[in-house]
Design an enzyme around this catalytic site. Structure first.
Site, mmCIF file in Angstrom:
data_model
loop_
_atom_site.group_PDB
_atom_site.id
_atom_site.type_symbol
_atom_site.label_atom_id
_atom_site.label_comp_id
_atom_site.label_asym_id
_atom_site.label_seq_id
_atom_site.Cartn_x
_atom_site.Cartn_y
_atom_site.Cartn_z
ATOM 1 N N ASN A 40 10.105 -9.265 5.592
ATOM 2 C CA ASN A 40 9.543 -10.354 6.390
ATOM 3 C C ASN A 40 8.480 -11.101 5.612
ATOM 4 O OD1 ASN A 40 8.468 -7.692 7.504
ATOM 5 N ND2 ASN A 40 7.144 -9.006 8.704
ATOM 6 N N ASP A 41 7.251 -11.156 6.041
ATOM 7 C CA ASP A 41 6.299 -12.136 5.507
ATOM 8 C C ASP A 41 6.073 -12.080 3.994
ATOM 9 O OD1 ASP A 41 6.001 -11.929 8.228
ATOM 10 O OD2 ASP A 41 3.911 -11.330 8.170
HETATM 11 C C1 FRU Z 1 4.402 -11.552 11.148
HETATM 12 C C2 FRU Z 1 3.877 -10.156 11.331
HETATM 13 C C3 FRU Z 1 2.420 -10.051 10.962
HETATM 14 C C4 FRU Z 1 2.289 -8.609 10.575
HETATM 15 C C5 FRU Z 1 3.607 -8.347 9.902
HETATM 16 C C6 FRU Z 1 4.124 -6.951 10.040
HETATM 17 O O1 FRU Z 1 5.762 -11.608 10.951
HETATM 18 O O2 FRU Z 1 4.090 -9.719 12.664
HETATM 19 O O3 FRU Z 1 1.523 -10.459 11.963
HETATM 20 O O4 FRU Z 1 1.213 -8.371 9.712
HETATM 21 O O5 FRU Z 1 4.523 -9.247 10.464
HETATM 22 O O6 FRU Z 1 5.272 -6.775 9.278
#
Ligand code: FRU
Length: 474
Positions: A40-41
């Site tokens: 993800n991020d």
């Molecule tokens: C955003 C999020 C963040 C968190 C992360 C966890 O996509 O929810 O707020 O730090 O992903 O993977």
């Protein structure tokens, strides 16, 4: 001990995934995607000692949102990346339920990661606390973790995603938080040394100053100065959908203002969406040595039909956007692909003609620049349809989990489109970056094709884009 177990399982997951990669028509060839598991991020995006570094939220062990590690890639040119050793694993009391998102800074020649240690206290999502942590890189390349901020009074356990920068000799952090009335807020903190932090102010959020109700959490804030303004990017969750905007599960946008570093006050303009496509979230920016403000986003949205994506069959899910350069013109944030990506251009065609008479183009990995006079439609392998008419752009695809059409909009006159396609992603830049629409799409065809129709006359440049595999010469 936990670290060794996690690493053994990671190795196993990566070994297993090799065999399924061959027939995977959805795997991007020049965008970043996880070798196995869920990405993800983007985290810790930084240019350090002449190299770009991009860390990322990674669960190598399964295609779900458990076990968050920080994976790590590096690149000299933003186009050719290589794998680096995993940077952070959730092994300590203060990050045992995930090394969540954060940023990276250069502290006098030392690379320091600033991240959130997620700690669950019970069974429910709400039952949690968070530590904001730093991890300094040692001579051996390893990151040494240390919690520096605990639970903040006046907020729930939803506190995360520190983005840190230096201004006038002091460190500043924007941090996502939820107050006790369950309103999403962005906090500003200050520190002389990255270890001792003082909460200065709430700079933006739901039910703050001119902003009405606007969500229960503003994730992944990023604040930076660009073209004379202070830009605050964030990802509000819990915003009510309207007919033509806020249509994704969670939003991603920005407000422009001026930050007063002495008072912590941030008068700002209203929230604008950063992207108008189906998948764009949690972007992070960095300042390049040449002065450009660069951005990479996650081409995904949490809880948005994620687990209907067909790449699950190949043991991975989600990818990064291409790196983009930001500018502000007339109160709007512009985004364009970084110029380095032109390096990928190969076989080229230049055509002018009416949309109806243009040939079809093979677009597994391709770029098109289209100038138009009049209305037209683009169809990509009957999976994604882009209509340009007097209302602007309508981008339509079928849901992966039901029969409904998922439609997104961009409401201004279109003069030019730049479109980047990489197997299962489409990034559309409108009118030299004034608008963007970023979406995943999953065509059935082995070699997807793009066709035009409608009354417009079009001038089209088309390139096949080369692959940029992640290899490190030994
Ligand atoms: C955003 C999020 C963040 C968190 C992360 C966890 O996509 O929810 O707020 O730090 O992903 O993977």
């Amino acid at each position: 001990m936990k670290e060794i177990q996690l690493l053994k399982k990671t190795l196993h997951a990566v070994m297993n995934n090799y065999s399924v990669q061959e027939n995977d028509k959805y795997r991007p060839v020049w965008h970043l995607s996880p070798v196995a598991g869920l990405l993800n991020d983007p985290n810790g995006f930084i240019q350090f000692n002449g190299q770009y570094h991009l860390f990322y939220q990674w669960n190598p062990l399964a295609c779900d949102h458990s076990n968050k590690f920080w994976g790590h890639w590096s690149s000299a040119d933003l186009v050719h990346w290589q794998h680096e050793p995993v940077a952070l694993l959730p092994t300590e009391k203060f990050d045992i339920d995930g090394c969540f998102s954060g940023s990276a800074v250069n502290d006098d020649g030392q690379l320091v990661l600033v991240y959130t240690g997620n700690v669950m206290l019970g069974e429910t999502e709400a039952d949690r606390t968070a530590w904001q942590c730093i991890a300094r890189q040692g001579e051996d390349g390893e990151f040494k973790k240390q919690p520096v901020i605990g639970q903040l009074e006046g907020y729930t356990g939803h506190i995360r995603d520190p983005k840190v920068w230096k201004e006038n000799g002091l460190w500043y952090m924007v941090l996502a938080a939820q107050d006790l009335k369950k309103q999403g807020k962005v906090l500003l903190l200050e520190s002389p040394d990255l270890e001792n932090w003082t909460l200065k102010s709430e700079i933006a959020g739901s039910e703050l100053k001119d902003t009405g109700p606007f969500g229960y959490m503003w994730e992944c804030p990023d604040l930076f100065r660009l073209d004379g303004q202070d830009v605050l990017i964030s990802c509000p969750q819990g915003v009510t959908a309207e007919e033509r905007r806020y249509l994704n599960m969670y939003q991603c946008g920005y407000v422009l203002g001026q930050l007063d570093y002495s008072t912590g006050d941030y008068p700002h303009r209203p929230f604008l969406e950063l992207d108008h496509g189906h998948e764009f979230y949690a972007p992070q920016t960095t300042l390049a040595a040449d002065g450009r403000r660069l951005l990479i986003g996650w081409m995904g949205v949490p809880d948005q039909d994620e687990f209907s994506q067909p790449t699950l069959a190949y043991g991975w899910i989600h990818m990064m956007s291409c790196p983009r350069e930001l500018r502000i013109k007339e109160g709007v944030l512009y985004q364009l692909p970084v110029k380095e990506l032109e390096d990928l251009r190969s076989e080229h065609q230049h055509l002018i003609g009416s949309a109806e008479t243009l040939p079809t183009f093979e677009v597994s990995s391709a770029e098109l620049i289209i100038s138009n006079t009049g209305d037209f439609e683009i169809n990509i392998s009957n999976t994604l349809r882009l209509t340009c008419d007097s209302t602007g752009i309508t981008l339509t695809r079928k849901s992966l989990s039901s029969d409904v059409n998922e439609v997104r909009y961009w409401d201004q006159t279109v003069e030019k489109l730049q479109i980047l396609i990489d197997h299962s992603s489409v990034e559309i830049f409108v009118n030299d970056g004034l608008g963007t629409l970023t979406s995943r799409y999953f065509p059935q065809d082995e070699k997807p094709v793009l066709s035009f129709s409608g009354p417009a006359t079009l001038e089209v440049d088309y390139w096949v884009l080369k692959a940029a595999p992640l290899v490190k010469a030994c």
